[in-house]
Design a protein around this motif. Structure first.
Motif, PDB file in Angstrom:
ATOM      1  N   GLU A 112      -4.635   3.997   6.766  1.00 21.24           N
ATOM      2  CA  GLU A 112      -5.547   2.934   7.191  1.00 21.24           C
ATOM      3  C   GLU A 112      -6.584   2.622   6.103  1.00 21.24           C
ATOM      4  N   TRP A 113      -7.096   3.677   5.449  1.00 18.08           N
ATOM      5  CA  TRP A 113      -8.069   3.490   4.370  1.00 18.08           C
ATOM      6  C   TRP A 113      -7.417   2.776   3.197  1.00 18.08           C
ATOM      7  N   HIS A 114      -6.215   3.197   2.831  1.00 18.00           N
ATOM      8  CA  HIS A 114      -5.482   2.536   1.735  1.00 18.00           C
ATOM      9  C   HIS A 114      -5.269   1.056   2.057  1.00 18.00           C
ATOM     10  N   GLU A 115      -4.865   0.781   3.289  1.00 18.48           N
ATOM     11  CA  GLU A 115      -4.621  -0.609   3.706  1.00 18.48           C
ATOM     12  C   GLU A 115      -5.907  -1.427   3.635  1.00 18.48           C
ATOM     13  N   PHE A 116      -7.028  -0.862   4.104  1.00 16.33           N
ATOM     14  CA  PHE A 116      -8.314  -1.548   4.045  1.00 16.33           C
ATOM     15  C   PHE A 116      -8.689  -1.856   2.600  1.00 16.33           C
ATOM     16  N   CYS A 117      -8.517  -0.869   1.725  1.00 13.66           N
ATOM     17  CA  CYS A 117      -8.880  -1.054   0.311  1.00 13.66           C
ATOM     18  C   CYS A 117      -8.021  -2.134  -0.338  1.00 13.66           C
ATOM     19  N   GLU A 118      -6.739  -2.100  -0.047  1.00 17.67           N
ATOM     20  CA  GLU A 118      -5.831  -3.046  -0.696  1.00 17.67           C
ATOM     21  C   GLU A 118      -5.914  -4.448  -0.102  1.00 17.67           C
ATOM     22  N   SER A 119      -6.039  -4.560   1.223  1.00 17.16           N
ATOM     23  CA  SER A 119      -6.030  -5.901   1.825  1.00 17.16           C
ATOM     24  C   SER A 119      -7.430  -6.507   1.937  1.00 17.16           C
ATOM     25  N   THR A 120      -8.395  -5.754   2.426  1.00 15.65           N
ATOM     26  CA  THR A 120      -9.735  -6.306   2.617  1.00 15.65           C
ATOM     27  C   THR A 120     -10.523  -6.350   1.315  1.00 15.65           C
ATOM     28  N   LEU A 121     -10.528  -5.227   0.578  1.00 14.34           N
ATOM     29  CA  LEU A 121     -11.302  -5.156  -0.670  1.00 14.34           C
ATOM     30  C   LEU A 121     -10.531  -5.707  -1.873  1.00 14.34           C
ATOM     31  N   LYS A 122      -9.230  -5.930  -1.692  1.00 12.63           N
ATOM     32  CA  LYS A 122      -8.362  -6.405  -2.792  1.00 12.63           C
ATOM     33  C   LYS A 122      -8.367  -5.415  -3.967  1.00 12.63           C
ATOM     34  N   PHE A 123      -8.393  -4.118  -3.645  1.00  6.70           N
ATOM     35  CA  PHE A 123      -8.400  -3.079  -4.670  1.00  6.70           C
ATOM     36  C   PHE A 123      -6.977  -2.832  -5.162  1.00  6.70           C
ATOM     37  N   SER A 124      -6.797  -2.884  -6.466  1.00  4.00           N
ATOM     38  CA  SER A 124      -5.509  -2.539  -7.078  1.00  4.00           C
ATOM     39  C   SER A 124      -5.755  -2.193  -8.538  1.00  4.00           C
ATOM     40  N   ILE A 125      -4.828  -1.454  -9.097  1.00  2.00           N
ATOM     41  CA  ILE A 125      -4.902  -1.106 -10.514  1.00  2.00           C
ATOM     42  C   ILE A 125      -4.533  -2.371 -11.299  1.00  2.00           C
ATOM     43  N   PRO A 126      -5.369  -2.807 -12.230  1.00  2.00           N
ATOM     44  CA  PRO A 126      -5.046  -4.009 -13.014  1.00  2.00           C
ATOM     45  C   PRO A 126      -3.738  -3.840 -13.794  1.00  2.00           C
ATOM     46  N   ASP A 127      -3.037  -4.933 -13.955  1.00  2.00           N
ATOM     47  CA  ASP A 127      -1.750  -4.901 -14.658  1.00  2.00           C
ATOM     48  C   ASP A 127      -1.864  -4.307 -16.059  1.00  2.00           C
ATOM     49  N   ASP A 128      -2.978  -4.570 -16.755  1.00  2.00           N
ATOM     50  CA  ASP A 128      -3.092  -4.069 -18.126  1.00  2.00           C
ATOM     51  C   ASP A 128      -3.360  -2.565 -18.182  1.00  2.00           C
ATOM     52  N   LEU A 129      -3.580  -1.921 -17.031  1.00  2.00           N
ATOM     53  CA  LEU A 129      -3.727  -0.459 -17.000  1.00  2.00           C
ATOM     54  C   LEU A 129      -2.547   0.224 -16.317  1.00  2.00           C
TER      55      LEU A 129
ATOM     56  N   PHE B  34       0.421   0.685 -17.173  1.00  2.00           N
ATOM     57  CA  PHE B  34       1.238   1.539 -18.040  1.00  2.00           C
ATOM     58  C   PHE B  34       0.759   2.986 -18.021  1.00  2.00           C
ATOM     59  N   ALA B  35      -0.542   3.218 -17.889  1.00  2.00           N
ATOM     60  CA  ALA B  35      -1.083   4.579 -17.893  1.00  2.00           C
ATOM     61  C   ALA B  35      -0.596   5.344 -16.669  1.00  2.00           C
ATOM     62  N   TYR B  36      -0.406   4.666 -15.566  1.00  2.00           N
ATOM     63  CA  TYR B  36       0.048   5.316 -14.351  1.00  2.00           C
ATOM     64  C   TYR B  36       1.544   5.595 -14.419  1.00  2.00           C
ATOM     65  N   VAL B  37       2.285   4.713 -15.028  1.00  2.00           N
ATOM     66  CA  VAL B  37       3.725   4.940 -15.196  1.00  2.00           C
ATOM     67  C   VAL B  37       3.948   6.145 -16.088  1.00  2.00           C
ATOM     68  N   GLU B  38       3.202   6.257 -17.196  1.00  2.00           N
ATOM     69  CA  GLU B  38       3.335   7.384 -18.114  1.00  2.00           C
ATOM     70  C   GLU B  38       2.988   8.698 -17.428  1.00  2.00           C
ATOM     71  N   SER B  39       1.924   8.749 -16.625  1.00  2.00           N
ATOM     72  CA  SER B  39       1.509   9.988 -15.993  1.00  2.00           C
ATOM     73  C   SER B  39       2.494  10.403 -14.898  1.00  2.00           C
ATOM     74  N   GLU B  40       3.128   9.447 -14.238  1.00  2.00           N
ATOM     75  CA  GLU B  40       4.126   9.776 -13.215  1.00  2.00           C
ATOM     76  C   GLU B  40       5.389  10.322 -13.849  1.00  2.00           C
TER      77      GLU B  40
END
Length: 136
Positions: free
Chosen positions: A109-126, A128-134
């Motif tokens: 529910e918190w994730h959904e609130f952050c993503e839909s209401t707050l429009k929180f997401s990792i910017p596209d230009d960053l 790559f850092a998450y793909v590398e760490s995964e």
């Protein structure tokens, strides 16, 4: 003259040998220390992205009051806080307050609130850092 040259060569050889031994002894300990430091750093979770919000916007989450830390109640709605990539809320990602978390609930529910209401997401230009760490 020959004896002086011979002595100089012997002296330079002795100094060179001393320097090599010193370098091997001391630089290997530095390298070992560096390896330990790198190993320790690799175990540390590094926050790659945080986004600032006025606290009042995050308080709009229905489960906020139940999951917020007590000191959060003392802050005004216009206090700037930071929502980090792991969905925790911090007073600041740097400085003396860098470890002070105001909200740590990790629910769908918190994730959904952050993503839909707050429009929180990792910017596209960053991203790559998450793909590398995964992948590591």
């Amino acid at each position: 003259m020959f004896n002086c040259a011979k002595a100089l060569v012997e002296h330079e050889t002795a100094v060179s040998l001393f320097l090599r031994l010193w370098m091997v002894r001391h630089l290997s300990s530095y390298a070992e220390g560096a390896q330990i430091a790198v190993a320790q750093l690799s175990e540390v979770r590094v926050r790659k992205y945080c986004k600032s919000y006025p606290l009042g916007e995050l308080r709009g989450f229905p489960g906020w009051a139940a999951g917020a830390q007590p000191e959060e109640r003392e802050l005004a709605d216009d206090t700037t806080v930071f929502l980090c990539d792991e969905f925790t809320v911090m007073l600041s990602p740097v400085g003396v307050d860098k470890d002070k978390r105001l909200f740590t609930e990790d629910t769908p529910e918190w994730h959904e609130f952050c993503e839909s209401t707050l429009k929180f997401s990792i910017p596209d230009d960053l991203a790559f850092a998450y793909v590398e760490s995964e992948q590591s």
